[in-house]
Design a protein around this motif. Structure first.
Motif, PDB file in Angstrom:
ATOM      1  N   THR A 247     -71.157  58.944 102.833  1.00 25.19           N
ATOM      2  CA  THR A 247     -72.429  58.619 103.243  1.00 25.19           C
ATOM      3  C   THR A 247     -73.082  57.493 103.526  1.00 25.19           C
TER       4      THR A 247
ATOM      5  N   HIS B 127     -74.986  53.781 103.119  1.00 27.00           N
ATOM      6  CA  HIS B 127     -76.786  53.487 102.711  1.00 27.00           C
ATOM      7  C   HIS B 127     -76.767  52.090 102.640  1.00 27.00           C
TER       8      HIS B 127
ATOM      9  N   ASN C 138     -78.574  56.815 104.977  1.00 27.56           N
ATOM     10  CA  ASN C 138     -78.962  56.837 103.987  1.00 27.56           C
ATOM     11  C   ASN C 138     -79.828  55.883 103.951  1.00 27.56           C
TER      12      ASN C 138
ATOM     13  N   SER D 157     -74.362  60.915  96.492  1.00 32.42           N
ATOM     14  CA  SER D 157     -73.758  60.862  97.583  1.00 32.42           C
ATOM     15  C   SER D 157     -71.877  61.170  97.610  1.00 32.42           C
TER      16      SER D 157
END
Length: 324
Positions: free
Chosen positions: A6, A8, A194, A307
């Motif tokens: 993921t 960020h 994210n 994550s």
């Protein structure tokens, strides 16, 4: 090899002078990543002192994007920024799991993270007429008109920014709908990363003291000389901003230098209040004081750890980092 973890985007927001720049650099150094500036005033390469752009020494080798890259005559919208910043993020996320964005320009951050409302195409004559009114009758005439057409936006917009005031009036007059209403009707854009939003906050008295000290430091660093060089461009949108307008007034004999400096401090405090009003209405911001580093680092690390991102999730910050 491109990571499949993921991605960020850590957004550091808050009022001017609270310490966003220093905290962001410290985080970027610890996380071994890069920074995207979301300060619309720092986009301009000739407005170095008055916009508190970090020096090369302060950047400590951390790559910064969207910092000091535009000529003073350029008009650069939040929509343009979002498009180009997303392209930059795509490239950075090819070899980074985390990137930091920092700045106090709420509309530009909103454009990057959420997208902006789609405004219908409007006749160019509207803006031409509004610019003519600005030249003939002054900004107070337009702000009063905005108060009548869209009192909601009037209470939150920077009333000293003619570009923002004219844009809102253009939409109000061209559509018959308040600009604030259209902005609320947007559908949030999908982002492939994210977003962790950190807001910095501290007591008003302390922030005001920091603002006073910053303005005094800018004057010592040569803000007046910077403004004098930019005087030929005083009518550009970029220079309709704090620190420059007040000193232009001094150069034109409308105030003493001491009065101009005091006015910069007063207007900066008003601007900080507007920034906080904006960010307090923004969802999903986790608030910390600039020196509440243990809780801030734990908050970021817990989200990143959950994550499964393969970065250094133990963030250790210098307690003296957040001075800018």
């Amino acid at each position: 090899m491109t990571s499949t973890h993921t991605k960020h985007l850590i957004a550091i927001v808050g009022p001017t002078a609270i310490g966003k720049t220093a905290l962001s650099i410290e985080l970027a150094e610890t996380l071994e990543t890069e920074i995207i500036s979301v300060d619309a005033r720092q986009f301009y390469r000739d407005m170095v002192i008055g916009t508190a752009q970090p020096t090369q020494a302060e950047m400590r080798g951390i790559p910064h994007h969207f910092l000091s890259f535009l000529p003073i005559q350029a008009n650069y919208t939040a929509g343009q920024f979002a498009q180009e910043a997303l392209q930059t993020l795509d490239k950075l996320f090819m070899h980074q799991d985390v990137v930091i964005a920092t700045g106090g320009s709420g509309l530009y951050l909103k454009a990057l993270c959420e997208g902006l409302a789609e405004i219908p195409t409007l006749p160019s004559s509207l803006r031409t007429n509004l610019n003519s009114s600005l030249a003939a009758k002054g900004l107070p005439y337009l702000t009063q008109l905005l108060a009548e057409k869209d009192p909601t936006y009037y209470r939150t917009v920077d009333l000293n920014n003619p570009q923002r005031v004219i844009r809102a009036l253009e939409v109000c007059l061209g559509t018959g709908i308040p600009y604030s209403t259209l902005r609320k009707q947007q559908t949030q854009a999908t982002r492939k990363f994210n977003i962790i939003t950190i807001g910095l906050i501290q007591p008003k008295a302390l922030l005001h003291k920091r603002i006073n000290l910053r303005v005094d430091a800018m004057m010592e660093q040569g803000l007046l000389e910077e403004v004098e060089k930019l005087y030929p461009y005083k009518g550009t949108n970029a220079l309709q901003t704090l620190g420059y307008k007040e000193l232009f007034n001094y150069m034109e004999g409308q105030s003493s230098l001491a009065e101009a400096i005091d006015q910069i401090k007063i207007n900066t405090k008003k601007y900080a209040k507007k920034q906080m009003t904006w960010f307090k209405k923004t969802k999903n911001i986790s608030w910390f004081t600039p020196h509440d580093l243990s809780n801030l680092q734990a908050h970021i690390a817990s989200i990143i750890d959950q994550s499964g991102s393969s970065i250094r999730s133990t963030v250790v910050l210098d307690n003296d980092c957040c001075t800018k």
